[in-house]
Design a protein around this motif. Sequence first.
Motif, PDB file in Angstrom:
ATOM      1  N   PRO A 216       4.477  23.620  24.301  1.00  0.00           N
ATOM      2  CA  PRO A 216       3.323  23.881  23.444  1.00  0.00           C
ATOM      3  C   PRO A 216       2.097  24.219  24.289  1.00  0.00           C
ATOM      4  O   PRO A 216       2.048  23.905  25.480  1.00  0.00           O
ATOM      5  CB  PRO A 216       3.140  22.549  22.725  1.00  0.00           C
ATOM      6  N   SER A 217       1.126  24.848  23.675  1.00  0.00           N
ATOM      7  CA  SER A 217      -0.136  25.137  24.359  1.00  0.00           C
ATOM      8  C   SER A 217      -1.168  25.527  23.318  1.00  0.00           C
ATOM      9  O   SER A 217      -0.830  25.897  22.187  1.00  0.00           O
ATOM     10  CB  SER A 217       0.044  26.285  25.368  1.00  0.00           C
ATOM     11  N   TRP A 218      -2.422  25.480  23.705  1.00  0.00           N
ATOM     12  CA  TRP A 218      -3.478  25.918  22.807  1.00  0.00           C
ATOM     13  C   TRP A 218      -3.352  27.405  22.533  1.00  0.00           C
ATOM     14  O   TRP A 218      -3.662  27.873  21.430  1.00  0.00           O
ATOM     15  CB  TRP A 218      -4.852  25.593  23.403  1.00  0.00           C
ATOM     16  N   ALA A 219      -2.898  28.169  23.539  1.00  0.00           N
ATOM     17  CA  ALA A 219      -2.736  29.610  23.336  1.00  0.00           C
ATOM     18  C   ALA A 219      -1.704  29.889  22.249  1.00  0.00           C
ATOM     19  O   ALA A 219      -1.909  30.750  21.385  1.00  0.00           O
ATOM     20  CB  ALA A 219      -2.319  30.275  24.647  1.00  0.00           C
ATOM     21  N   ALA A 220      -0.587  29.155  22.282  1.00  0.00           N
ATOM     22  CA  ALA A 220       0.435  29.331  21.251  1.00  0.00           C
ATOM     23  C   ALA A 220      -0.095  28.895  19.893  1.00  0.00           C
ATOM     24  O   ALA A 220       0.144  29.561  18.870  1.00  0.00           O
ATOM     25  CB  ALA A 220       1.689  28.541  21.620  1.00  0.00           C
ATOM     26  N   ALA A 221      -0.835  27.778  19.870  1.00  0.00           N
ATOM     27  CA  ALA A 221      -1.401  27.303  18.599  1.00  0.00           C
ATOM     28  C   ALA A 221      -2.366  28.325  18.017  1.00  0.00           C
ATOM     29  O   ALA A 221      -2.392  28.552  16.793  1.00  0.00           O
ATOM     30  CB  ALA A 221      -2.095  25.966  18.813  1.00  0.00           C
ATOM     31  N   ARG A 222      -3.162  28.955  18.880  1.00  0.00           N
ATOM     32  CA  ARG A 222      -4.097  29.978  18.392  1.00  0.00           C
ATOM     33  C   ARG A 222      -3.355  31.147  17.760  1.00  0.00           C
ATOM     34  O   ARG A 222      -3.812  31.720  16.761  1.00  0.00           O
ATOM     35  CB  ARG A 222      -4.975  30.469  19.544  1.00  0.00           C
ATOM     36  N   GLU A 223      -2.201  31.520  18.321  1.00  0.00           N
ATOM     37  CA  GLU A 223      -1.437  32.623  17.738  1.00  0.00           C
ATOM     38  C   GLU A 223      -0.884  32.245  16.369  1.00  0.00           C
ATOM     39  O   GLU A 223      -0.838  33.078  15.457  1.00  0.00           O
ATOM     40  CB  GLU A 223      -0.307  33.036  18.677  1.00  0.00           C
ATOM     41  N   VAL A 224      -0.463  31.012  16.218  1.00  0.00           N
ATOM     42  CA  VAL A 224       0.025  30.556  14.914  1.00  0.00           C
ATOM     43  C   VAL A 224      -1.115  30.576  13.898  1.00  0.00           C
ATOM     44  O   VAL A 224      -0.945  31.025  12.752  1.00  0.00           O
ATOM     45  CB  VAL A 224       0.637  29.152  15.026  1.00  0.00           C
ATOM     46  N   VAL A 225      -2.301  30.112  14.305  1.00  0.00           N
ATOM     47  CA  VAL A 225      -3.460  30.126  13.415  1.00  0.00           C
ATOM     48  C   VAL A 225      -3.827  31.560  13.051  1.00  0.00           C
ATOM     49  O   VAL A 225      -4.129  31.878  11.887  1.00  0.00           O
ATOM     50  CB  VAL A 225      -4.652  29.398  14.067  1.00  0.00           C
ATOM     51  N   ARG A 226      -3.786  32.449  14.046  1.00  0.00           N
ATOM     52  CA  ARG A 226      -4.103  33.862  13.791  1.00  0.00           C
ATOM     53  C   ARG A 226      -3.114  34.477  12.809  1.00  0.00           C
ATOM     54  O   ARG A 226      -3.484  35.243  11.918  1.00  0.00           O
ATOM     55  CB  ARG A 226      -4.110  34.632  15.110  1.00  0.00           C
ATOM     56  N   LEU A 227      -1.833  34.128  12.986  1.00  0.00           N
ATOM     57  CA  LEU A 227      -0.805  34.610  12.058  1.00  0.00           C
ATOM     58  C   LEU A 227      -1.093  34.146  10.633  1.00  0.00           C
ATOM     59  O   LEU A 227      -1.022  34.938   9.679  1.00  0.00           O
ATOM     60  CB  LEU A 227       0.567  34.111  12.515  1.00  0.00           C
ATOM     61  N   LEU A 228      -1.421  32.868  10.479  1.00  0.00           N
ATOM     62  CA  LEU A 228      -1.680  32.325   9.152  1.00  0.00           C
ATOM     63  C   LEU A 228      -2.913  32.965   8.515  1.00  0.00           C
ATOM     64  O   LEU A 228      -2.932  33.253   7.311  1.00  0.00           O
ATOM     65  CB  LEU A 228      -1.858  30.806   9.234  1.00  0.00           C
ATOM     66  N   ARG A 229      -3.943  33.208   9.337  1.00  0.00           N
ATOM     67  CA  ARG A 229      -5.160  33.806   8.802  1.00  0.00           C
ATOM     68  C   ARG A 229      -4.928  35.258   8.370  1.00  0.00           C
ATOM     69  O   ARG A 229      -5.426  35.696   7.329  1.00  0.00           O
ATOM     70  CB  ARG A 229      -6.271  33.754   9.843  1.00  0.00           C
ATOM     71  N   LYS A 230      -4.199  36.003   9.186  1.00  0.00           N
ATOM     72  CA  LYS A 230      -4.013  37.429   8.919  1.00  0.00           C
ATOM     73  C   LYS A 230      -2.916  37.698   7.894  1.00  0.00           C
ATOM     74  O   LYS A 230      -3.017  38.624   7.090  1.00  0.00           O
ATOM     75  CB  LYS A 230      -3.693  38.162  10.220  1.00  0.00           C
ATOM     76  N   GLN A 231      -1.838  36.923   7.948  1.00  0.00           N
ATOM     77  CA  GLN A 231      -0.674  37.205   7.116  1.00  0.00           C
ATOM     78  C   GLN A 231      -0.487  36.212   5.977  1.00  0.00           C
ATOM     79  O   GLN A 231       0.346  36.440   5.098  1.00  0.00           O
ATOM     80  CB  GLN A 231       0.591  37.231   7.984  1.00  0.00           C
ATOM     81  N   GLY A 232      -1.214  35.124   6.033  1.00  0.00           N
ATOM     82  CA  GLY A 232      -1.098  34.135   4.969  1.00  0.00           C
ATOM     83  C   GLY A 232       0.142  33.270   5.120  1.00  0.00           C
ATOM     84  O   GLY A 232       1.030  33.539   5.929  1.00  0.00           O
ATOM     85  N   ARG A 233       0.180  32.231   4.325  1.00  0.00           N
ATOM     86  CA  ARG A 233       1.319  31.309   4.376  1.00  0.00           C
ATOM     87  C   ARG A 233       2.614  32.018   4.005  1.00  0.00           C
ATOM     88  O   ARG A 233       3.645  31.800   4.640  1.00  0.00           O
ATOM     89  CB  ARG A 233       1.059  30.135   3.429  1.00  0.00           C
ATOM     90  N   SER A 234       2.570  32.884   3.014  1.00  0.00           N
ATOM     91  CA  SER A 234       3.794  33.573   2.599  1.00  0.00           C
ATOM     92  C   SER A 234       4.297  34.513   3.689  1.00  0.00           C
ATOM     93  O   SER A 234       5.500  34.620   3.920  1.00  0.00           O
ATOM     94  CB  SER A 234       3.556  34.356   1.308  1.00  0.00           C
ATOM     95  N   GLY A 235       3.369  35.185   4.382  1.00  0.00           N
ATOM     96  CA  GLY A 235       3.778  36.061   5.478  1.00  0.00           C
ATOM     97  C   GLY A 235       4.401  35.290   6.617  1.00  0.00           C
ATOM     98  O   GLY A 235       5.404  35.722   7.204  1.00  0.00           O
ATOM     99  N   ALA A 236       3.808  34.135   6.941  1.00  0.00           N
ATOM    100  CA  ALA A 236       4.366  33.306   8.010  1.00  0.00           C
ATOM    101  C   ALA A 236       5.754  32.801   7.646  1.00  0.00           C
ATOM    102  O   ALA A 236       6.660  32.763   8.494  1.00  0.00           O
ATOM    103  CB  ALA A 236       3.440  32.136   8.303  1.00  0.00           C
TER     104      ALA A 236
END
Length: 532
Positions: free
Chosen positions: A148-168
């Motif tokens: 794990p890392s903060w960089a990986a967590a940021r990508e997950v957050v970015r995915l959720l923000r841009k694509q939404g829960r359904s996209g993720a």
Amino acid sequence: MTSYDAIVVGGGHNGLVAALYLARSGWSVAVLERNDVVGGAIASGEVTLQGYVHDLYSTNQNLFLGSAAYADLGADLTRLGLKFRVTTSPYANVFPDGQSLRVYQDYAKTRDTLAAHDPKDADGFDRLYAVYQRYAPYLFALYGSALPSWAAAREVVRLLRKQGRSGALDLARTLLMSTRELGETWFASREAQAMAACWGMHLDFAPDVAGGAMFPLLELFADMENGMSVVEGGAQRLPEALAALLTEKGGEVHTGAEVDRVLCQGGRVVGVRTVDGTQLHARRAVIANTGPGALYERLLEPEDVPADVRRRSRAFRYGPGTLMVHLALDGPLPWSGVGDLGEFGYVHVAPYVDDLARTYAEAQAGLLPTDPLLVVGQTTAIDPTRAPAGRHIAWIQVRTVPAVVRGDAAGTIKATAWPEIAEAMGDRVLSKLERYAPGASSLITGRAIRSPQDLESANPNLVGGDSAGGSHHLPQNFLFRPLGSGHNGYRTAVRRLYLTGAATWPGAGNNAASGRLAALQVLRDARSRRSS
């Protein structure tokens, strides 16, 4: 006793990249490599005839060219003479009766060939490409981040923000598919389904193994977009350039220097000992470019390793073995069907998904497969400098075969020891090749067979001839690679001792990500110690 800030055990590309990042930060670094040359599973040599340069293990260098390490180091490596050749015809699949599916760097041309085969395949290719374009930026960013890392967590957050829960959730569902499910979801014909499933077999994802879809999803389209690349003059020139750059930055590279012990005192690493008895002191860190079994079972004293860690290292799983067949040829392979198949970097000879499932099951049962997958690399189609003018080489990766042979699924090869059966298995491979490229056998002027046993002997990280350096099935991937808890961030059970290489995230491939990320973790830990 000679002393360095850091010592790297193993001169594969990840070990060299890790050393380079440390040297660029002003650390004194030594890389110790057991073989006479650096490179690990990136190597080349004249193993058939003089003047024919074969890549002995990996050959496609797209992952390295697309890596963060190359972005950082590429200008210097180019200055030192490293060059790549790229083909605009990256990969194809061939089938009985001269049929084929061909993927070009030209998307429209690729789509036209798929539509001519089956319009529904072309439509599915469009839709799956849209999925790739939507999610690839997140996947590649995750691929280049420690877990794990903060960089990986940021990508997950970015995915959720841009694509939404359904996209993720849609992405997660796709990635958890088997390669059979991926193909059947998006493609109509069994030929196009096989095109997707073959990429899973490059690792250890048989068609029905969950989580196999990620690598094919990325490879199907990344290779289409970028073409396929090899190192001009031979893969060996890549690690040689890395070693030359490391030397230029003040680091040291010692070949023929096999480490037989990692030395510890007071619960932390202090250095290494080589087989000739030489001891080297590491003031800040040791990075082992090995598998976890080699580190915990061979390089460390038993009292330096917690019992549960030793147990888990013994349980680290390796995938099925690989057989390599290298051919020197008087001409290009005479494929049946359309005339441009000789231009492709890879030609997959499966032919169908059920054949892939069968060969994997046979290999896992210890049986020589009747009809194994052939990944035919046409190296001279990309880099003509590898052979004399008008001549060619073929690189054939045979997936999958058993590391320990118990029998023959076809019932014709009676021996079970690889030194006794490698040539017979090579004959089986060439017989299959002949069915799809009639007349190929008459062009062969030299051949070299490398069994799983040979691969491991040359590179102990390829345990059982597993060319991927350890299984990538879900219990041993992502956050769980290599051993789960206590081994995140490339740290190990011993303080200041780190692990890098294919056994760590993100796994196999010439991506240099593990080496870069391990070095960055070492530097962060050193800064943290200074500030505490």
